[in-house]
Write an enzyme that holds these catalytic residues in place. Structure first.
Site, PDB file in Angstrom:
ATOM      1  N   TYR A  54      25.193  63.185  35.285  1.00  0.00           N
ATOM      2  CA  TYR A  54      23.765  62.869  35.341  1.00  0.00           C
ATOM      3  C   TYR A  54      23.332  62.586  36.779  1.00  0.00           C
ATOM      4  O   TYR A  54      24.039  61.915  37.538  1.00  0.00           O
ATOM      5  CB  TYR A  54      23.441  61.657  34.471  1.00  0.00           C
ATOM      6  CG  TYR A  54      23.529  61.901  32.978  1.00  0.00           C
ATOM      7  CD1 TYR A  54      23.663  63.185  32.451  1.00  0.00           C
ATOM      8  CD2 TYR A  54      23.488  60.835  32.086  1.00  0.00           C
ATOM      9  CE1 TYR A  54      23.748  63.395  31.086  1.00  0.00           C
ATOM     10  CE2 TYR A  54      23.560  61.038  30.712  1.00  0.00           C
ATOM     11  CZ  TYR A  54      23.701  62.325  30.215  1.00  0.00           C
ATOM     12  OH  TYR A  54      23.787  62.524  28.862  1.00  0.00           O
ATOM     13  N   SER A 160      31.141  64.660  22.465  1.00  0.00           N
ATOM     14  CA  SER A 160      29.730  65.030  22.477  1.00  0.00           C
ATOM     15  C   SER A 160      29.637  66.536  22.320  1.00  0.00           C
ATOM     16  O   SER A 160      30.425  67.277  22.919  1.00  0.00           O
ATOM     17  CB  SER A 160      29.083  64.582  23.796  1.00  0.00           C
ATOM     18  OG  SER A 160      27.710  64.888  23.839  1.00  0.00           O
ATOM     19  N   ASN A 161      28.713  66.973  21.503  1.00  0.00           N
ATOM     20  CA  ASN A 161      28.455  68.400  21.275  1.00  0.00           C
ATOM     21  C   ASN A 161      29.618  69.126  20.591  1.00  0.00           C
ATOM     22  O   ASN A 161      29.707  70.350  20.649  1.00  0.00           O
ATOM     23  CB  ASN A 161      28.119  69.107  22.600  1.00  0.00           C
ATOM     24  CG  ASN A 161      26.904  68.507  23.274  1.00  0.00           C
ATOM     25  OD1 ASN A 161      25.803  68.556  22.741  1.00  0.00           O
ATOM     26  ND2 ASN A 161      27.103  67.925  24.450  1.00  0.00           N
ATOM     27  N   GLN A 182      28.240  62.704  19.855  1.00  0.00           N
ATOM     28  CA  GLN A 182      26.849  62.712  20.308  1.00  0.00           C
ATOM     29  C   GLN A 182      26.351  64.154  20.321  1.00  0.00           C
ATOM     30  O   GLN A 182      26.833  64.978  21.099  1.00  0.00           O
ATOM     31  CB  GLN A 182      26.727  62.084  21.704  1.00  0.00           C
ATOM     32  CG  GLN A 182      25.281  61.925  22.144  1.00  0.00           C
ATOM     33  CD  GLN A 182      25.136  61.201  23.465  1.00  0.00           C
ATOM     34  OE1 GLN A 182      24.406  61.644  24.345  1.00  0.00           O
ATOM     35  NE2 GLN A 182      25.824  60.079  23.631  1.00  0.00           N
ATOM     36  N   LEU A 214      13.579  63.251  20.906  1.00  0.00           N
ATOM     37  CA  LEU A 214      12.158  63.618  20.944  1.00  0.00           C
ATOM     38  C   LEU A 214      11.977  65.077  21.357  1.00  0.00           C
ATOM     39  O   LEU A 214      10.914  65.473  21.832  1.00  0.00           O
ATOM     40  CB  LEU A 214      11.395  62.693  21.907  1.00  0.00           C
ATOM     41  CG  LEU A 214      11.488  61.196  21.610  1.00  0.00           C
ATOM     42  CD1 LEU A 214      10.657  60.402  22.603  1.00  0.00           C
ATOM     43  CD2 LEU A 214      11.049  60.897  20.179  1.00  0.00           C
TER      44      LEU A 214
END
Length: 297
Positions: A54, A160-161, A182, A214
């Site tokens: 990130y 994750s994924n 996740q 979202l």
């Protein structure tokens, strides 16, 4: 705010604050980052989701700088989640010729040490393998994850994924249980409800974390049937679209944990509004069908 238990000694807050865009904020000062942390804690949001990649491998360091300047007691009030295995030719890996995944023992151990230093902590509460690695040796990767847990530097591990078959392959080579996956879930991405992902984890009682709940912001800024239904329910319950879209995930019996990401303090302060929303089965299906764009069969 309620918590979701991952192990006997580790639980995440019902809503998690995500650090994906932390480095994109115009203000990355320790004071501003601390204000975000405090805004979360004021609502009972104690879990913070990171990944080494990130912010071009810079977001962990931004958070860590704020942690170094905070009172030492702050660390004991929060849970830190981070991820590893993506190697992209940016930031600290700018010299790498190709983006790839690295689930080798050496890379996992180096990633843990780097994240500990960047995040200014002596432990990672939850470490996730960020993406399935098509070149993974499950025995090497599994042993490395077992090793970092045994060392005390990581309290629990997950992924994750991952699809169910990726999870089962890695878990088959481990002593330590994987505790969560996740994955992307939202009104804009409903496939996990029917493609076997949620069913697999529900069967084994694994809580699932949801990234981009979202729809990458599209549910908040776009127009369409889904947004119209969100607005109608939001107006009736005195909240905004984001609260209803988040409540849609919270209401599901799979114990989905939404990972919310916004850099706006006023929006952070309203993340817990999702807990005020009540959705009965028919209202949940109104949202589900609006997201699908059609009636269920």
């Amino acid at each position: 705010m309620d918590k979701i238990s991952l192990t006997e000694t580790l639980a995440l807050s019902r809503i998690v604050y995500g650090m994906w865009r932390l480095g994109d904020d115009a203000d990355t000062s320790p004071a501003h980052v601390r204000a975000k942390i405090d805004a979360c804690l004021d609502q009972g949001i104690t879990s913070f989701d990171h990944a080494d990649i990130y912010g071009d491998y810079g977001a962990e360091g931004i958070f860590g700088t704020a942690m170094r300047e905070a009172a030492p007691s702050l660390r004991d009030q929060i849970e830190i989640v981070t991820k590893c295995d993506i190697v992209a030719p940016i930031g600290r890996y700018a010299d790498r010729p190709v983006k790839h995944y690295d689930t080798s023992r050496a890379h996992i151990l180096l990633s843990v040490e780097t994240s500990l230093r960047e995040l200014a902590t002596d432990r990672i509460d939850l470490l996730l393998i960020h993406r399935p690695d098509p070149f993974m040796d499950p025995h090497e990767t599994g042993a490395a994850l077992d090793e970092v847990v045994a060392s005390g530097k990581v309290r629990a591990v997950g992924v994750s994924n991952f699809r169910p078959w990726d999870w089962k392959l890695l878990q088959s080579a481990m002593k330590t249980p994987l505790v969560t996956n996740q994955i992307e879930i939202s009104l804009s991405r409903l496939s996990p409800f029917t493609d076997g992902d949620l069913s697999f984890h529900q069967r084994h009682a694994h809580p699932v974390m949801a990234w981009s709940p979202l729809g990458g912001g599209a549910l908040m800024t776009g127009t369409g049937t889904a947004q119209e239904v969100l607005d109608e329910i939001a107006a009736a319950q005195g909240v905004d679209r984001a609260a209803v879209a988040t409540a849609f995930l919270l209401a599901h019996p799979a114990r989905i944990i939404p990972v919310m990401g916004t850099n706006t303090l006023s929006r952070i302060a309203k993340l817990s509004d999702a807990l005020k929303v009540t959705l009965d089965r028919e209202t949940w299906f109104r949202l589900y069908q609006a997201g699908l764009g059609q009636e269920v069969p």
